[in-house]
Design an enzyme around this catalytic site. Structure first.
Site, PDB file in Angstrom:
ATOM      1  N   TYR A 184      87.664  47.612  39.723  1.00 28.98           N
ATOM      2  CA  TYR A 184      88.332  46.754  40.717  1.00 28.98           C
ATOM      3  C   TYR A 184      88.872  45.435  40.153  1.00 28.98           C
ATOM      4  O   TYR A 184      89.940  44.991  40.590  1.00 28.98           O
ATOM      5  CB  TYR A 184      87.420  46.541  41.934  1.00 28.98           C
ATOM      6  CG  TYR A 184      86.930  47.874  42.476  1.00 28.98           C
ATOM      7  CD1 TYR A 184      87.838  48.785  43.005  1.00 28.98           C
ATOM      8  CD2 TYR A 184      85.601  48.252  42.384  1.00 28.98           C
ATOM      9  CE1 TYR A 184      87.419  50.036  43.449  1.00 28.98           C
ATOM     10  CE2 TYR A 184      85.173  49.493  42.826  1.00 28.98           C
ATOM     11  CZ  TYR A 184      86.084  50.387  43.356  1.00 28.98           C
ATOM     12  OH  TYR A 184      85.672  51.617  43.780  1.00 28.98           O
ATOM     13  N   PRO A 185      88.212  44.779  39.205  1.00 25.43           N
ATOM     14  CA  PRO A 185      88.837  43.575  38.636  1.00 25.43           C
ATOM     15  C   PRO A 185      90.179  43.873  37.948  1.00 25.43           C
ATOM     16  O   PRO A 185      90.993  42.974  37.774  1.00 25.43           O
ATOM     17  CB  PRO A 185      87.808  43.068  37.631  1.00 25.43           C
ATOM     18  CG  PRO A 185      86.512  43.620  38.102  1.00 25.43           C
ATOM     19  CD  PRO A 185      86.848  44.966  38.691  1.00 25.43           C
ATOM     20  N   GLU A 198      88.173  43.278  32.710  1.00 26.60           N
ATOM     21  CA  GLU A 198      88.953  44.482  33.029  1.00 26.60           C
ATOM     22  C   GLU A 198      90.426  44.190  33.282  1.00 26.60           C
ATOM     23  O   GLU A 198      91.298  44.961  32.891  1.00 26.60           O
ATOM     24  CB  GLU A 198      88.342  45.208  34.237  1.00 26.60           C
ATOM     25  CG  GLU A 198      87.083  46.013  33.916  1.00 26.60           C
ATOM     26  CD  GLU A 198      85.840  45.150  33.779  1.00 26.60           C
ATOM     27  OE1 GLU A 198      85.909  43.957  34.135  1.00 26.60           O
ATOM     28  OE2 GLU A 198      84.794  45.656  33.335  1.00 26.60           O
ATOM     29  N   LEU A 247      84.908  41.276  27.685  1.00 26.20           N
ATOM     30  CA  LEU A 247      84.464  41.903  28.916  1.00 26.20           C
ATOM     31  C   LEU A 247      85.318  41.412  30.087  1.00 26.20           C
ATOM     32  O   LEU A 247      84.936  40.502  30.808  1.00 26.20           O
ATOM     33  CB  LEU A 247      82.989  41.524  29.124  1.00 26.20           C
ATOM     34  CG  LEU A 247      82.105  42.554  29.793  1.00 26.20           C
ATOM     35  CD1 LEU A 247      80.683  42.400  29.293  1.00 26.20           C
ATOM     36  CD2 LEU A 247      82.155  42.395  31.293  1.00 26.20           C
ATOM     37  N   PHE A 282      82.783  51.973  33.805  1.00 27.42           N
ATOM     38  CA  PHE A 282      82.289  52.750  34.944  1.00 27.42           C
ATOM     39  C   PHE A 282      83.259  52.589  36.107  1.00 27.42           C
ATOM     40  O   PHE A 282      83.908  51.542  36.255  1.00 27.42           O
ATOM     41  CB  PHE A 282      80.900  52.256  35.391  1.00 27.42           C
ATOM     42  CG  PHE A 282      79.763  52.768  34.553  1.00 27.42           C
ATOM     43  CD1 PHE A 282      79.179  54.007  34.819  1.00 27.42           C
ATOM     44  CD2 PHE A 282      79.277  52.026  33.498  1.00 27.42           C
ATOM     45  CE1 PHE A 282      78.128  54.474  34.049  1.00 27.42           C
ATOM     46  CE2 PHE A 282      78.222  52.489  32.720  1.00 27.42           C
ATOM     47  CZ  PHE A 282      77.652  53.717  32.999  1.00 27.42           C
ATOM     48  N   ASP A 283      83.312  53.638  36.940  1.00 24.77           N
ATOM     49  CA  ASP A 283      84.160  53.639  38.135  1.00 24.77           C
ATOM     50  C   ASP A 283      84.111  52.346  38.936  1.00 24.77           C
ATOM     51  O   ASP A 283      85.126  51.784  39.300  1.00 24.77           O
ATOM     52  CB  ASP A 283      83.736  54.814  39.037  1.00 24.77           C
ATOM     53  CG  ASP A 283      82.233  55.057  38.982  1.00 24.77           C
ATOM     54  OD1 ASP A 283      81.460  54.145  39.332  1.00 24.77           O
ATOM     55  OD2 ASP A 283      81.826  56.163  38.564  1.00 24.77           O
ATOM     56  N   GLY A 284      82.895  51.847  39.171  1.00 23.11           N
ATOM     57  CA  GLY A 284      82.750  50.669  40.027  1.00 23.11           C
ATOM     58  C   GLY A 284      83.215  49.379  39.375  1.00 23.11           C
ATOM     59  O   GLY A 284      83.241  48.323  40.019  1.00 23.11           O
ATOM     60  N   HIS A 294      77.889  52.485  39.684  1.00 25.31           N
ATOM     61  CA  HIS A 294      77.936  53.382  38.537  1.00 25.31           C
ATOM     62  C   HIS A 294      78.227  54.823  38.933  1.00 25.31           C
ATOM     63  O   HIS A 294      78.094  55.727  38.109  1.00 25.31           O
ATOM     64  CB  HIS A 294      76.607  53.343  37.764  1.00 25.31           C
ATOM     65  CG  HIS A 294      76.395  52.099  36.964  1.00 25.31           C
ATOM     66  ND1 HIS A 294      76.188  50.879  37.557  1.00 25.31           N
ATOM     67  CD2 HIS A 294      76.368  51.876  35.630  1.00 25.31           C
ATOM     68  CE1 HIS A 294      76.022  49.966  36.612  1.00 25.31           C
ATOM     69  NE2 HIS A 294      76.137  50.539  35.430  1.00 25.31           N
TER      70      HIS A 294
END
Lengths: 347, 380
Positions: free
Chosen positions: A97-98, A69, A67, A92-94, A138
C-alpha cells in the site's frame, strides 16, 4: 522418449525456486533487466526466491533497496525511463500500500498519458495469499485494487511451470505487470520446462468437465483440483479453469465453458466485495445468461480484514466450501438464503 | 558501474556545514541591479558576459510572456486551466540553463520555463491545458518527463533515472523540480533516502514560492526547507530564486557534483508565485497586497534589466529585441492553441497497453457501435 524430448530442459523445482530460475534466466538474457527490493540480495529474499542471484549477477543487477515501497516503485519508473526493465519485489502483500500511488497513478498511466512514447516494462512481484500461519499484513490478496486500474496487467500462477513461464512472459512484456505469487505454494514441487513461455492473457482449462465450470486462480487452484477429484467420485464432472490472468480476465474461455456446463462457481482467497469473482460473474452473466441453468456461486474469503491465523481455515476457500457451492448450482442443496424468520422453519 | 560497491569512495566526508545560505539566501544580483561578490557562486559565473546576460534576459522575458498569454487564453475559453509561473522565471531559467540536452528533467505542472528551454513547441505544451492530451510533448525527444500533477511523485522518477545513468557509466544527470509543499510528501523524502543511499546524480530543485495553494510555507515547515536534505546527508544550497545568476551558479555546482560522482544536491530557490496557484484560484483570500508588493520589488526580470543598464549595455536595444521575440512567441502560441482540435473520440482507447487487450477492443467496438447508432449519418 524421442531424441527431441530428451533435449527439453525439464527439471523438478519448487514453485519458489522456479521463480528464482525465471529471474536468473531473464537477468542472463537481457542486461537491461535488474531486480530491486528489500532483502533480495545478500539474504536472497525472505522466502529465498532470489537466493544466489546477487552473487551471480552482482549488486548492480540485484539491488538491496532501502525500506521504502513508494521509492522502490518510483525509482524503478525513472530507471524504465532510461531503458531498463525493472523487476521489483514487494516483500509481502500487505506492504504494497505505501507503493500504491506510484503503481496506480504513475506506472499504470504513463504509457497512456504520453500517447505511447514512454513505456513501463516493469514487473512488480508480490508474494500473496494466506494459509501460512503468519501475523497480520502477511496474508492478504490485494489483486482487485490493481485489476481495477487500467494500464496494469495482473497475473498469478499456480504451479512451478506456470510460475516460471508467467514470470518470463511478464518480464518480456512492455506493459507493467503485477505478478502475484501464491506464497503458500512456494514449496510445492513440479516439472519445469524452461522453454515454455505463456500467453499472459489466456486462461487455461486444467480439467475438462460437463457439469459445472469452476474458475479460480493462484493458491486456490490446487484446492479446486482436489474438489474436482472428490466430485468425480460422485460422478460429477467439474471443469476446472485456472484464470491465470486476473486483468485482463479471459472471459471468453469461461463463457465458452459455461455455455457447455450451464453452471459457474468462482473461487479465490480475496474477499468477495468488488472482487475478481464479482467481475467474472457479471461478465459471464452478460454474455452467457441464456446458457445458465443455475445462479452463479462464489467461494471467497469473507468481507472481513484478514483474520488471525487461527481463523484461516474458516476464512479461506476449502474443498468442502467449493463442493457445497457446486452442489447448490446442481440443485442438490437449498439456496444460500439465510433469511430465517420469513421462512419460519427450524433453525 | 555498481550502485553500491564503491560507496566508501563516494560517500561525502562528514561536513558540519552541509547547507549554504541558511541565514541569508545566496545571491549575487541585488534587487537594485548591483552585483555583489559571492565566494561560492562567482567561481561558477566566470563565463557569463554581457551577451550571456542578454540571452538570460530574453529567456526570462519570453517565459513571462508565455505565462501571460496562456493566462489570457484561459479567460478567453481557449485553455481550461493554467498554473502561472510569473515571479519564478529566474528559478526556472537559471537552473534550466545549467543543464545539457542529455540531462533528464522531471518537473511538476508549473515548469513552463523548462518546457521552453527544452525546445518544446508551445502549441504542444498547451495541449495539456486545452484538455486534449495529458502530455503534449514526447518526453524521450525532449528529455523532459510528462507534467506531473501528483505532488512530489517525480522526485522518485528523477532519482531512479539518475541511478540508471550511474549504472550506465554515463555522466547524465537528472533534475527534479517541485515546490515547497512537496517537501512534506513522503515521495520527496523517500527520494532523498534513495538518492543518498545510492549517491544518485540527481538534483532536487525546490522552488519555494512561499505557498502550497493557500498554505504558507510555515505550515509545511518551521525551519528552512534547505535543512531537510542535510538530515539525509545531501548537501543543499539555499539561493535567492529571483536572482537568475545565483540559481544558475548553484545549479552548476550541483550538476558538476553529480557528473563527477559526488551524488545528489538539493537547491532551495527562494522565490514567489506572483499570481494565483492556478487560473481558478483567488490569492486575495490568503495573502496581503503588501506582501505581494514587497516581492514585486524583487522582480527577477527588472533586476536583470537594472543590472544590464548598470553595466552600460544597450538596454533599449536589448529591451526591443526581447519585445520582438516575445511578440513572435505569443503570436505563435495563440495560433497554435487556437488550431488545436479535439481528437477523434476513438483515441480514448489508444495506448492503454502497448498492445490492446481483447477486453479493451471489445469496449472500443461497443463504443463505436453506440456512437453509430445515435449519430445519424449525414446525407448528401
Amino acid at each position: 522418449m524421442t531424441a527431441v524430448d530428451a533435449q527439453v530442459r525439464t527439471e523438478t523445482l519448487q514453485l519458489g525456486k522456479a521463480i528464482g530460475a525465471a529471474l536468473h534466466d531473464a537477468l542472463e538474457a537481457d542486461d537491461k533487466v535488474f531486480l530491486m527490493g528489500e532483502d533480495i540480495g545478500q539474504l536472497g529474499g525472505v522466502f529465498r526466491v532470489t537466493d544466489g542471484l546477487q552473487a551471480t549477477f552482482g549488486p548492480q543487477r540485484v539491488i538491496d533497496s532501502p525500506l521504502a515501497e513508494s521509492a522502490i516503485i518510483g525509482t524503478a519508473v525513472g530507471m524504465a525511463y532510461r531503458g531498463y526493465r525493472p523487476v521489483v519485489e514487494i516483500q509481502f502483500d500487505g506492504f504494497i500500500y505505501p507503493g500504491f500511488d506510484q503503481i496506480v497513478a504513475q506506472v499504470a498511466k504513463l504509457h497512456y498519458r504520453t500517447k505511447g512514447r514512454v513505456r513501463m516494462p516493469m514487473v512488480i512481484r508480490v508474494p500473496y495469499g494466506g494459509d501460512i500461519g503468519s501475523v497480520e499484513h502477511h496474508s492478504e490478496s490485494p489483486e482487485s485494487y490493481f485489476a481495477h486500474t487500467a494500464g496494469l496487467r495482473v497475473v498469478t500462477a499456480a504451479t512451478p511451470q506456470e510460475a516460471y513461464s508467467t514470470l518470463r512472459a511478464a518480464i518480456a512484456s512492455d506493459d507493467p505487470v503485477l505478478f502475484f505469487e501464491p506464497k503458500s505454494r512456494y514449496w510445492s514441487k513440479g516439472e519445469v520446462d524452461r522453454s515454455i513461455v505463456r500467453d499472459l492473457d489466456a486462461a487455461s482449462i486444467l480439467v475438462p468437465g460437463r457439469d459445472v465450470t469452476l474458475a479460480t486462480y493462484g493458491p486456490v487452484v490446487q484446492t479446486a483440483l482436489e474438489a474436482a477429484e472428490a466430485a468425480a467420485d460422485e460422478g460429477i464432472e467439474i471443469e476446472v479453469i485456472d484464470l491465470r490472468s486476473i486483468s485482463p480476465l479471459d472471459v471468453d474461455t469461461v463463457v465458452a465453458s459455461v455455455e457447455r456446463t450451464g453452471r459457474l462457481v468462482v473461487a479465490h482467497e480475496a474477499p468477495k466485495e468488488a472482487s475478481v469473482s464479482s467481475e467474472l460473474v457479471a461478465s459471464v452473466a452478460e454474455r452467457a445468461f441464456a446458457s445458465m441453468q443455475a445462479a452463479p456461486e462464489r467461494v471467497t474469503a469473507y468481507d472481513t480484514p484478514y483474520p488471525p491465523s487461527a481463523f484461516e481455515e474458516s476464512y479461506l476457500p476449502s474443498v468442502d466450501r467449493i463442493l457445497d457451492a457446486v452442489d447448490r448450482t446442481l440443485g442438490r442443496r437449498h439456496s444460500r438464503s439465510t433469511e430465517p424468520a420469513a421462512q419460519g422453519g427450524a433453525r | 558501474m555498481s550502485l553500491i560497491e564503491d560507496r566508501s569512495l563516494t560517500a561525502p566526508a562528514p561536513n558540519p556545514a552541509l547547507a549554504a545560505g541558511l541565514d541569508e539566501p545566496l545571491t549575487v544580483l541585488h534587487p537594485d541591479g548591483s552585483r555583489h561578490a559571492s565566494e561560492l557562486l562567482d567561481a561558477h559565473l566566470g563565463d557569463v558576459d554581457e551577451h550571456a546576460l542578454t540571452d538570460l534576459y530574453v529567456d526570462l522575458s519570453i517565459l513571462r510572456r508565455i505565462d501571460a498569454e496562456a493566462f489570457a487564453l484561459t479567460r478567453q475559453g481557449e485553455l481550461l486551466l493554467w498554473p502561472p509561473s510569473q515571479g519564478q522565471e529566474a528559478a526556472q531559467i537559471g537552473s534550466g540553463r545549467a543543464l545539457r540536452d542529455t540531462d533528464f528533467v522531471f518537473g511538476s505542472y508549473r515548469e513552463h520555463g523548462l518546457a521552453y528551454l527544452r525546445g518544446v513547441d508551445q502549441g504542444e505544451a498547451m495541449r495539456v491545458w486545452k484538455g486534449v492530451q495529458q502530455s503534449g510533448w514526447d518526453p524521450m525527444e525532449h528529455h523532459l518527463a510528462t507534467p506531473q500533477i501528483i505532488i512530489g511523485a517525480q522526485s522518485l522518477h528523477a532519482t531512479g533515472y539518475a541511478m540508471a545513468s550511474r549504472l550506465d557509466g554515463s555522466d547524465d544527470v537528472a533534475v527534479a523540480y517541485f515546490g515547497d509543499g512537496a517537501t512534506s510528501e513522503g515521495d520527496v523524502n523517500e527520494a532523498m533516502v534513495f538518492a543518498s543511499a545510492f549517491q544518485a546524480p540527481v538534483i532536487f530543485v525546490c522552488q519555494n514560492n512561499q505557498y502550497a495553494i493557500s498554505e504558507p510555507v510555515a505550515v509545511q515547515s518551521g525551519f528552512p526547507l534547505a535543512l531537510r536534505p542535510t538530515g539525509f546527508g545531501i548537501p543543499s544550497l539555499r539561493v535567492d530564486g529571483n536572482d537568475v545568476l545565483a540559481v544558475l551558479a548553484a545549479t552548476r555546482i550541483a550538476v558538476e557534483r553529480a557528473r563527477s560522482g559526488g551524488g545528489p544536491t538539493f537547491i532551495e530557490a527562494m522565490t514567489y508565485r506572483m499570481g494565483p496557484h492556478t487560473s481558478t484560484d483567488d490569492p486575495k483570500r490568503y495573502r496581503s497586497e503588501d506582501e505581494v508588493a514587497a516581492w514585486r520589488e524583487k522582480d527577477p526580470i527588472v533586476r536583470l534589466e537594472r543590472h544590464l543598464e548598470a553595466l552600460g549595455a544597450p538596454i533599449d536595444r536589448i529591451r526591443e529585441e526581447a519585445r520582438i521575440r516575445c511578440d513572435a512567441v505569443a503570436k505563435d502560441l495563440r495560433a497554435a492553441v487556437t488550431a488545436v482540435s479535439v481528437p477523434d473520440h476513438r483515441a480514448l482507447f489508444d495506448h492503454v497497453y502497448t498492445t490492446p487487450t481483447a477486453r479493451l477492443e471489445r469496449q472500443r467496438a461497443e463504443h463505436d457501435a453506440f456512437v453509430a447508432s445515435v449519430v445519424p449519418e449525414e446525407h448528401a
